[in-house]
Write a protein that holds these residues in place. Structure first.
Motif, PDB file in Angstrom:
ATOM      1  N   MET A 148      24.399  -3.842 -10.077  1.00 34.24           N
ATOM      2  CA  MET A 148      23.186  -4.936  -9.625  1.00 34.24           C
ATOM      3  C   MET A 148      22.406  -4.788 -10.937  1.00 34.24           C
ATOM      4  N   LYS A 149      21.657  -5.873 -11.227  1.00 33.92           N
ATOM      5  CA  LYS A 149      20.832  -6.101 -12.286  1.00 33.92           C
ATOM      6  C   LYS A 149      19.402  -5.084 -12.209  1.00 33.92           C
ATOM      7  N   ARG A 150      19.195  -4.596 -13.343  1.00 36.61           N
ATOM      8  CA  ARG A 150      17.953  -3.788 -13.429  1.00 36.61           C
ATOM      9  C   ARG A 150      16.780  -4.250 -12.626  1.00 36.61           C
ATOM     10  N   SER A 151      16.507  -5.502 -12.735  1.00 31.54           N
ATOM     11  CA  SER A 151      15.353  -5.986 -12.101  1.00 31.54           C
ATOM     12  C   SER A 151      15.551  -6.281 -10.453  1.00 31.54           C
ATOM     13  N   ASN A 152      16.828  -6.131 -10.141  1.00 33.41           N
ATOM     14  CA  ASN A 152      16.956  -6.243  -8.649  1.00 33.41           C
ATOM     15  C   ASN A 152      16.834  -4.794  -7.994  1.00 33.41           C
ATOM     16  N   ILE A 153      17.069  -3.890  -9.018  1.00 30.77           N
ATOM     17  CA  ILE A 153      16.957  -2.237  -8.569  1.00 30.77           C
ATOM     18  C   ILE A 153      15.642  -1.997  -8.295  1.00 30.77           C
ATOM     19  N   ILE A 154      14.788  -2.647  -9.109  1.00 21.15           N
ATOM     20  CA  ILE A 154      13.311  -2.345  -9.279  1.00 21.15           C
ATOM     21  C   ILE A 154      12.799  -2.821  -7.977  1.00 21.15           C
ATOM     22  N   MET A 155      13.281  -4.310  -7.697  1.00 18.43           N
ATOM     23  CA  MET A 155      12.738  -4.967  -6.454  1.00 18.43           C
ATOM     24  C   MET A 155      13.217  -4.177  -5.256  1.00 18.43           C
ATOM     25  N   LEU A 156      14.396  -3.531  -5.245  1.00 19.36           N
ATOM     26  CA  LEU A 156      14.867  -2.722  -4.376  1.00 19.36           C
ATOM     27  C   LEU A 156      13.927  -1.604  -3.710  1.00 19.36           C
ATOM     28  N   ILE A 157      13.749  -0.834  -4.697  1.00 16.31           N
ATOM     29  CA  ILE A 157      12.755   0.269  -4.598  1.00 16.31           C
ATOM     30  C   ILE A 157      11.244  -0.293  -4.253  1.00 16.31           C
ATOM     31  N   ALA A 158      10.832  -1.458  -4.802  1.00 16.37           N
ATOM     32  CA  ALA A 158       9.543  -1.957  -4.536  1.00 16.37           C
ATOM     33  C   ALA A 158       9.662  -2.224  -2.802  1.00 16.37           C
ATOM     34  N   ALA A 159      10.668  -2.923  -2.540  1.00 17.20           N
ATOM     35  CA  ALA A 159      10.641  -3.445  -1.052  1.00 17.20           C
ATOM     36  C   ALA A 159      10.578  -2.076  -0.006  1.00 17.20           C
ATOM     37  N   LEU A 160      11.328  -1.234  -0.488  1.00 18.55           N
ATOM     38  CA  LEU A 160      11.301   0.265   0.139  1.00 18.55           C
ATOM     39  C   LEU A 160       9.785   0.885   0.298  1.00 18.55           C
ATOM     40  N   LEU A 161       9.110   0.983  -0.725  1.00 18.81           N
ATOM     41  CA  LEU A 161       7.884   1.762  -0.887  1.00 18.81           C
ATOM     42  C   LEU A 161       6.819   1.562   0.088  1.00 18.81           C
ATOM     43  N   PRO A 162       6.754   0.244   0.861  1.00 17.29           N
ATOM     44  CA  PRO A 162       5.750   0.251   1.927  1.00 17.29           C
ATOM     45  C   PRO A 162       5.960   0.878   3.162  1.00 17.29           C
ATOM     46  N   LEU A 163       7.286   1.333   3.139  1.00 18.96           N
ATOM     47  CA  LEU A 163       7.751   2.099   4.394  1.00 18.96           C
ATOM     48  C   LEU A 163       6.818   3.534   4.429  1.00 18.96           C
ATOM     49  N   GLY A 164       6.466   3.811   3.296  1.00 14.88           N
ATOM     50  CA  GLY A 164       5.583   5.106   3.266  1.00 14.88           C
ATOM     51  C   GLY A 164       4.459   5.057   4.295  1.00 14.88           C
ATOM     52  N   LEU A 165       4.091   3.750   4.393  1.00 18.05           N
ATOM     53  CA  LEU A 165       2.828   3.589   5.700  1.00 18.05           C
ATOM     54  C   LEU A 165       3.345   4.262   7.099  1.00 18.05           C
ATOM     55  N   PHE A 166       4.524   4.395   7.262  1.00 17.14           N
ATOM     56  CA  PHE A 166       4.850   4.909   8.489  1.00 17.14           C
ATOM     57  C   PHE A 166       4.718   6.517   8.249  1.00 17.14           C
ATOM     58  N   LEU A 167       4.558   7.192   7.111  1.00 20.55           N
ATOM     59  CA  LEU A 167       4.773   8.450   7.255  1.00 20.55           C
ATOM     60  C   LEU A 167       3.287   9.039   6.661  1.00 20.55           C
ATOM     61  N   PHE A 168       2.505   8.180   6.021  1.00 18.22           N
ATOM     62  CA  PHE A 168       1.193   8.548   5.362  1.00 18.22           C
ATOM     63  C   PHE A 168       0.101   7.664   5.830  1.00 18.22           C
ATOM     64  N   PRO A 169      -1.171   8.317   6.094  1.00 20.55           N
ATOM     65  CA  PRO A 169      -2.403   7.480   6.051  1.00 20.55           C
ATOM     66  C   PRO A 169      -2.678   6.317   5.502  1.00 20.55           C
ATOM     67  N   LEU A 170      -3.296   5.274   5.938  1.00 22.99           N
ATOM     68  CA  LEU A 170      -3.502   4.090   5.137  1.00 22.99           C
ATOM     69  C   LEU A 170      -4.818   4.068   4.601  1.00 22.99           C
ATOM     70  N   TRP A 171      -5.903   4.769   5.415  1.00 26.19           N
ATOM     71  CA  TRP A 171      -7.216   4.818   4.803  1.00 26.19           C
ATOM     72  C   TRP A 171      -7.837   5.985   5.599  1.00 26.19           C
TER      73      TRP A 171
END
Length: 199
Positions: free
Chosen positions: A1-24
């Protein structure tokens, strides 16, 4: 997998942190409360920062005619679904797409996040201005209009003898880093694409 695709993969997963931590978080400081009252806003709920904070905020706000902080609002059902769908789209783009699609996801997340902030502002405005005319206590501005009690969208604000603070929490940073990460993935992919054309 290309480096840019790996970065994108991580970027897409990070918003799931909203299910673990407060937003505001909204915090209210006042002399009569040695420990400030505060509530966390999650993607699907409100929660106390200290035991009984929301109950005490509701009791205090009742005197000036403000609505009770609800146990649930429609957005609490919509936002989690939105994050799951956009994460799924991001993962597909990371797996199958090229760098141009990374920019699409970045713009999509910017638009949806801006819409979410605007919705938050509208909720705050309604919460602070749609007061019960039969409230026990009534306050007016110097010009005679009814005083509103809207907390700030971002930053600090004096409301009578209270100082209200409104700032993002860890969940918002996960979302923000994910969005930024998709733009970085786009730049990395674009740079590699230009190099391949030059060879």
């Amino acid at each position: 997998m290309k480096r840019s695709n790996i970065i994108m993969l991580i970027a897409a997963l990070l918003p799931l942190g909203l299910f673990l931590f407060p937003l505001w978080r909204i915090t209210l400081e006042a002399p009569q409360y040695p420990t400030p009252l505060a509530m966390n806003i999650h993607i699907n709920d409100f929660s106390d920062v200290h035991p009984h904070d929301i109950k005490n905020i509701n009791l205090m706000n009742h005197y000036v005619g403000m609505k009770y902080i609800p146990d649930a609002i429609p957005e609490f059902k919509i936002f989690p679904i939105g994050i799951l769908i956009t994460t799924f789209i991001g993962l597909i783009i990371a797996w199958k797409g090229n760098y141009k699609w990374f920019l699409f996801w970045f713009i999509l997340m910017i638009v949806l996040s801006s819409a979410g902030l605007y919705d938050f502002y509208i909720w705050e405005h309604d919460y602070g201005h749609d007061l019960d005319p039969k409230a026990i206590m009534k306050f007016t501005n110097p010009d005679g209009t009814v005083m509103g009690f809207q907390p700030p969208l971002f930053g600090s604000k004096d409301i009578l003898n209270f100082k209200a603070h409104s700032y993002p929490r860890l969940g918002a940073f996960f979302l923000g880093i994910g969005i930024l990460g998709s733009f970085i993935a786009y730049l990395v992919g674009k740079k590699k694409h230009k190099k391949s054309l030059a060879m």
